[in-house]
Design an enzyme around this catalytic site. Sequence first.
Site: not given
Ligand SMILES: *Cc1c(COP(=O)(O)O)cnc(C)c1O
Length: 387
Positions: A52, A178, A203, A106
């Site tokens: 953790r 992001d 992703k 998002y």
């Molecule tokens: C999927 C996504 C998130 C969130 O990510 P998780 O791994 O599902 O928590 C945040 N920002 C963008 C642009 C995303 O596509």
Amino acid sequence: MHTSDDSRIETLAVHAGERVPGPDGSVVFPIYQGTVYTSEPGESYHDIKYHRLNSTPSQVYLHDKLAALEGAEAALATASGMAAVTTILHTLLHAGDHLLVGDVLYGGTHNFLTGHAEALGLSYTMVDPHQPDTWAAAKRPNTKAFLVETITNPLMRVGALREVVAFARAEGLVSVVDNTFASPVNFRPVPAGFDLVFHSATKYLNGHSDLVAGAVAGSAALVDQVRKELNIYGASLDPQAGFLLARGLKTLAIRVRAQNANAQALAEFLAASGKVATVNYPGLADHPDHAHAAELLSGFGGMLSFRLAGGVEAADTLLDALRLPAVAPSLGGVESLVTRPSLTSHAGMSQEDRAKAGVTDDLIRFSCGIEHVDDLLEDFAQALDKV
Ligand SMILES: *Cc1c(COP(=O)(O)O)cnc(C)c1O
């Protein structure tokens, strides 16, 4: 590791963070599954090696690899992309503070702000990332940070990111981006001046649609603050998932380059079809952000969206007729995925918010995989014939 700061990203993806020689001579860094490690005299709480606390050998290895890919001093893996963004916001903002955010976010980030910020005593103002001359009026004395996305979902807009960096510097705000849709192959925010970058590593970074993870990168000082917050909130990444993520990262560059090329070809193919009304892809010359995206990014990404002339009914027919892509939300994997955002990623938004974000009911979003481009184009050709 046998890489240097000017190694290219393909090389960094494979070699950065690797221990040479590896433990017991292992070429592949192993999973350290144990939760806890012996302490040295005089160690503080934050020196303890514990899952953790994000300090096990497997976690530190992954952090080194992520930092190198981002061109950042330090990085941190988290249990999800949402853990990355919420932990960053908890680190930078405290009750009474204010945040500037891009007005297209998002869904999870949007829901966090609209549903949870107020209860935490936080306020925020949404600004258009394309309109730098509107930002000063939105800033308040208690504004602490400015959060934007590199390529927004689902219209693939690219804001004035250089101006975000310059504005944040001038005003003493922490700039956060992001970078999920671009990946460090197409944009490296930290060398471009952003203070913090984060990803849904679920992703492109992992790229195989088989784990959920997040990543944060930036200066050692800022990442350390985020790490201390993550240590408390506890959304740390399990070493098993971390191992798979590191494995996925090794092919990041070749995957993303293939996805960039597939998306460009598919966008051009769709734009030339009489059955397609609009295509949203920054690599197309008629995309509103094409010129500055071309200057800012080293690739336009693997995501595109489009609308058919036949509207919702035609969209459903197309999704039914496509053979290669699975109909599913999410993105960034080696397999192509297709979805209607109004039913998936943006279903939780009010109709009004969806309209503002340009998410009409007939919009189709496509995440390009690494299939052969001709197979993708042939699949679309036969599916469009049925529309
Ligand atoms: C999927 C996504 C998130 C969130 O990510 P998780 O791994 O599902 O928590 C945040 N920002 C963008 C642009 C995303 O596509």
